[in-house]
Design a protein around this motif. Sequence first.
Motif, PDB file in Angstrom:
ATOM      1  N   LYS A  56       0.832  -1.213   0.000  1.00 29.88           N
ATOM      2  CA  LYS A  56       0.000   0.000   0.000  1.00 29.88           C
ATOM      3  C   LYS A  56       0.866   1.262   0.000  1.00 29.88           C
ATOM      4  CE  LYS A  56      -4.092  -1.934   2.341  1.00 29.88           C
ATOM      5  NZ  LYS A  56      -3.669  -3.350   2.433  1.00 29.88           N
ATOM      6  N   LEU A  57       1.928   1.242   0.807  1.00 27.96           N
ATOM      7  CA  LEU A  57       2.772   2.434   0.920  1.00 27.96           C
ATOM      8  C   LEU A  57       3.643   2.665  -0.311  1.00 27.96           C
ATOM      9  CD1 LEU A  57       3.981   2.362   4.648  1.00 27.96           C
ATOM     10  CD2 LEU A  57       2.110   3.662   3.615  1.00 27.96           C
ATOM     11  N   SER A  58       3.750   1.658  -1.197  1.00 23.65           N
ATOM     12  CA  SER A  58       4.525   1.864  -2.421  1.00 23.65           C
ATOM     13  C   SER A  58       3.940   2.998  -3.266  1.00 23.65           C
ATOM     14  CB  SER A  58       4.584   0.569  -3.232  1.00 23.65           C
ATOM     15  OG  SER A  58       3.315   0.244  -3.789  1.00 23.65           O
ATOM     16  N   LEU A  97       9.591  -6.258  -2.583  1.00 15.31           N
ATOM     17  CA  LEU A  97       9.497  -5.140  -1.637  1.00 15.31           C
ATOM     18  C   LEU A  97      10.858  -4.807  -1.038  1.00 15.31           C
ATOM     19  CD1 LEU A  97       6.157  -6.248   0.009  1.00 15.31           C
ATOM     20  CD2 LEU A  97       6.497  -4.314  -1.548  1.00 15.31           C
ATOM     21  N   TYR A  98      11.629  -5.836  -0.696  1.00 19.85           N
ATOM     22  CA  TYR A  98      12.978  -5.572  -0.184  1.00 19.85           C
ATOM     23  C   TYR A  98      13.861  -4.979  -1.277  1.00 19.85           C
ATOM     24  CZ  TYR A  98      17.436  -6.307   2.221  1.00 19.85           C
ATOM     25  OH  TYR A  98      18.665  -6.129   2.810  1.00 19.85           O
ATOM     26  N   SER A  99      13.687  -5.450  -2.498  1.00 25.87           N
ATOM     27  CA  SER A  99      14.495  -4.946  -3.611  1.00 25.87           C
ATOM     28  C   SER A  99      14.188  -3.485  -3.917  1.00 25.87           C
ATOM     29  CB  SER A  99      14.256  -5.799  -4.864  1.00 25.87           C
ATOM     30  OG  SER A  99      14.715  -7.117  -4.672  1.00 25.87           O
ATOM     31  N   ILE A 100      12.923  -3.098  -3.787  1.00 27.14           N
ATOM     32  CA  ILE A 100      12.580  -1.683  -3.979  1.00 27.14           C
ATOM     33  C   ILE A 100      13.305  -0.838  -2.935  1.00 27.14           C
ATOM     34  CG2 ILE A 100      10.719   0.016  -3.809  1.00 27.14           C
ATOM     35  CD1 ILE A 100       8.833  -2.095  -4.999  1.00 27.14           C
ATOM     36  N   PHE A 101      13.295  -1.308  -1.699  1.00 23.27           N
ATOM     37  CA  PHE A 101      14.006  -0.602  -0.630  1.00 23.27           C
ATOM     38  C   PHE A 101      15.495  -0.469  -0.963  1.00 23.27           C
ATOM     39  CE2 PHE A 101      16.672  -1.581   3.152  1.00 23.27           C
ATOM     40  CZ  PHE A 101      16.596  -0.355   3.790  1.00 23.27           C
ATOM     41  N   VAL A 102      16.123  -1.575  -1.357  1.00 22.89           N
ATOM     42  CA  VAL A 102      17.563  -1.557  -1.657  1.00 22.89           C
ATOM     43  C   VAL A 102      17.837  -0.708  -2.895  1.00 22.89           C
ATOM     44  CG1 VAL A 102      19.563  -2.975  -2.253  1.00 22.89           C
ATOM     45  CG2 VAL A 102      17.905  -3.813  -0.589  1.00 22.89           C
ATOM     46  N   SER A 103      17.001  -0.842  -3.912  1.00 22.87           N
ATOM     47  CA  SER A 103      17.177  -0.076  -5.148  1.00 22.87           C
ATOM     48  C   SER A 103      17.152   1.420  -4.876  1.00 22.87           C
ATOM     49  CB  SER A 103      16.074  -0.453  -6.146  1.00 22.87           C
ATOM     50  OG  SER A 103      16.049   0.429  -7.239  1.00 22.87           O
ATOM     51  N   ARG A 104      16.242   1.844  -4.014  1.00 15.84           N
ATOM     52  CA  ARG A 104      16.136   3.279  -3.710  1.00 15.84           C
ATOM     53  C   ARG A 104      17.297   3.747  -2.836  1.00 15.84           C
ATOM     54  NH1 ARG A 104      11.422   5.689  -4.933  1.00 15.84           N
ATOM     55  NH2 ARG A 104      11.281   7.008  -3.071  1.00 15.84           N
ATOM     56  N   ARG A 105      17.810   2.869  -2.003  1.00 17.84           N
ATOM     57  CA  ARG A 105      18.960   3.233  -1.181  1.00 17.84           C
ATOM     58  C   ARG A 105      20.236   3.325  -2.008  1.00 17.84           C
ATOM     59  NH1 ARG A 105      18.355   2.375   4.550  1.00 17.84           N
ATOM     60  NH2 ARG A 105      20.582   2.783   4.717  1.00 17.84           N
ATOM     61  N   PRO A 136       7.623   8.393  -0.120  1.00 26.63           N
ATOM     62  CA  PRO A 136       8.302   8.825   1.115  1.00 26.63           C
ATOM     63  C   PRO A 136       7.912   7.981   2.325  1.00 26.63           C
ATOM     64  CG  PRO A 136       7.510  10.730  -0.113  1.00 26.63           C
ATOM     65  CD  PRO A 136       6.908   9.523  -0.773  1.00 26.63           C
ATOM     66  N   LEU A 137       6.617   7.597   2.391  1.00 26.31           N
ATOM     67  CA  LEU A 137       6.176   6.747   3.498  1.00 26.31           C
ATOM     68  C   LEU A 137       6.746   5.339   3.364  1.00 26.31           C
ATOM     69  CD1 LEU A 137       2.432   7.833   3.889  1.00 26.31           C
ATOM     70  CD2 LEU A 137       4.377   8.409   5.358  1.00 26.31           C
ATOM     71  N   PHE A 138       6.839   4.848   2.129  1.00 19.07           N
ATOM     72  CA  PHE A 138       7.469   3.538   1.904  1.00 19.07           C
ATOM     73  C   PHE A 138       8.910   3.564   2.394  1.00 19.07           C
ATOM     74  CE2 PHE A 138      10.094   0.584  -0.419  1.00 19.07           C
ATOM     75  CZ  PHE A 138       9.334  -0.582  -0.453  1.00 19.07           C
ATOM     76  N   ASP A 139       9.648   4.616   2.051  1.00 17.81           N
ATOM     77  CA  ASP A 139      11.051   4.720   2.475  1.00 17.81           C
ATOM     78  C   ASP A 139      11.160   4.719   3.993  1.00 17.81           C
ATOM     79  OD1 ASP A 139      11.796   4.862  -0.174  1.00 17.81           O
ATOM     80  OD2 ASP A 139      11.940   7.050  -0.207  1.00 17.81           O
ATOM     81  N   PHE A 140      10.278   5.466   4.641  1.00 15.20           N
ATOM     82  CA  PHE A 140      10.318   5.565   6.107  1.00 15.20           C
ATOM     83  C   PHE A 140      10.024   4.210   6.752  1.00 15.20           C
ATOM     84  CE2 PHE A 140       8.027   6.204  10.124  1.00 15.20           C
ATOM     85  CZ  PHE A 140       8.988   6.890  10.857  1.00 15.20           C
ATOM     86  N   CYS A 141       8.954   3.574   6.310  1.00 11.66           N
ATOM     87  CA  CYS A 141       8.514   2.320   6.919  1.00 11.66           C
ATOM     88  C   CYS A 141       9.484   1.177   6.612  1.00 11.66           C
ATOM     89  CB  CYS A 141       7.113   1.982   6.427  1.00 11.66           C
ATOM     90  SG  CYS A 141       6.229   0.826   7.485  1.00 11.66           S
ATOM     91  N   SER A 142       9.955   1.097   5.370  1.00 16.64           N
ATOM     92  CA  SER A 142      10.859   0.012   4.999  1.00 16.64           C
ATOM     93  C   SER A 142      12.193   0.125   5.732  1.00 16.64           C
ATOM     94  CB  SER A 142      11.083  -0.011   3.485  1.00 16.64           C
ATOM     95  OG  SER A 142      11.651   1.206   3.024  1.00 16.64           O
ATOM     96  N   THR A 143      12.611   1.339   6.042  1.00 14.59           N
ATOM     97  CA  THR A 143      13.840   1.524   6.819  1.00 14.59           C
ATOM     98  C   THR A 143      13.696   0.912   8.210  1.00 14.59           C
ATOM     99  OG1 THR A 143      14.376   3.560   5.615  1.00 14.59           O
ATOM    100  CG2 THR A 143      15.454   3.227   7.745  1.00 14.59           C
TER     101      THR A 143
END
Length: 322
Positions: A56-58, A93-101, A62-69
Motif C-alpha cells: 500500500k505504501l509503495s 518489496l525488499y528490492s525496492i528498498f535496496v534499489s532506492r537506497r 516517502p512513506l514507503f522509504d520511512f517504513c521500509s527503513t
Amino acid sequence: MKSKPSLAVLLIHDQRAGHLNPSLGVYDCLETAYTTTLDKVETPSIKKWQISILKKLSWYPPLFDFCSTIFFKKFQSKQNIDCIICSGMPNLLYSIFVSRRLKVPLFYAGDLRKVNGQLVNCTITALEQNTASDQVVLATPPVKKDFINLQQDQLDQTTALLILGGPTDEHPFTYDDFEKIIDKFIAFCTQNQLKGLITNSRRTPNLDRYFQKTKIPENIQLHLVQTKNALSLVQLIKQATYIFVTEDSTSMLAETIQSGRFICSIYNSKSILEPLNQKYLQHKLMQRQNLAADFQHPDCKNTQALDLTRPIVQAFKRNLGY
C-alpha cells in the motif's frame, strides 16, 4: 573483437526455488551481452502484515522509504552494484528498498500485484500487465539456461516423464488424484512401450503408502526429490521426449516448455484454466490432459516462439543505457 561491457548484478531472493530460479534465468540471459558478476543477498524475514503495508505504501514513496527503513533496519549497503534482479513479492518489496537506497535500476520477474510500478524499472513476465514500468512479455516466465540448452537435443521418442506438483486453490488435486495420475501414466507407458520416469516436488503429498501397495513395472523409474541419488529435473528432462506435468506448477511448466519437448498439462474436473496456460495452448506450446481420460501422446511443440535472451537483453540495454 569489441569487449562486452561489465555488469555487476545483485540478486535478491528468499531461497524459494520458484522465486530464485526465474531470477537466475534472467541473469543467465545477460551473459551473451555483458561480462557479468553475481552477488546474492537473502531477503530478511518479513511478515504478511508487513508485506500488506509496504504494498500500500509503495504508492506513497516517502512513506514507503520511512517504513521500509524500520522493517529492514539491518540492511548493509553494497558497493559497485549496477542493477538488481528479483522475483517473488517479499523479494520485490525488499528490492525496492535496496534499489532506492543504492540508486540502481530494479528488474523484477513477475506480476506486480498492486505494487506501484513506478518504483520498478522493468518487469519481466509472460503476460502483459497494467504498469507504469517498462515491461518485457516473454513466451514463458524466465528459466535457467540449463533448460533452454536442452532445445538442441535430438529426441528419440523412447521415454516419457511425469512431474507431480501439489494441490492449489486453482488446481485442488486430491491424494486419490495423484494415485490415479501415476496409474494412468504407467498405463500410457506400457501401452506405448515407453520407459517412464516419475518425479515430484516438495509440494507433492507423501505417496509412500501408494508406492508400498503398488507393483512398479520394470520400465518405470522413480526419482522422487526426497530420495537419495534421484536425478535432477534437468537430467530427467534430457532423457524424455514426452512430458506430463500437473497444471498447478507455473515454474515446472515453463521449464519443460523451454526444453523443447512435447508437453501435456494434467488437470482435473475442478481445475481452473488460468490465463498463462490459455496462452500456452493458443501458441501450441503444450496440450492439456484431462485426468478423467486415458493419457494420450502429446504431439505439438513450438520452439520458434521460445526466445528469452534477446528481449531480456534489449530491456537491460534500454534501462541501463549500455
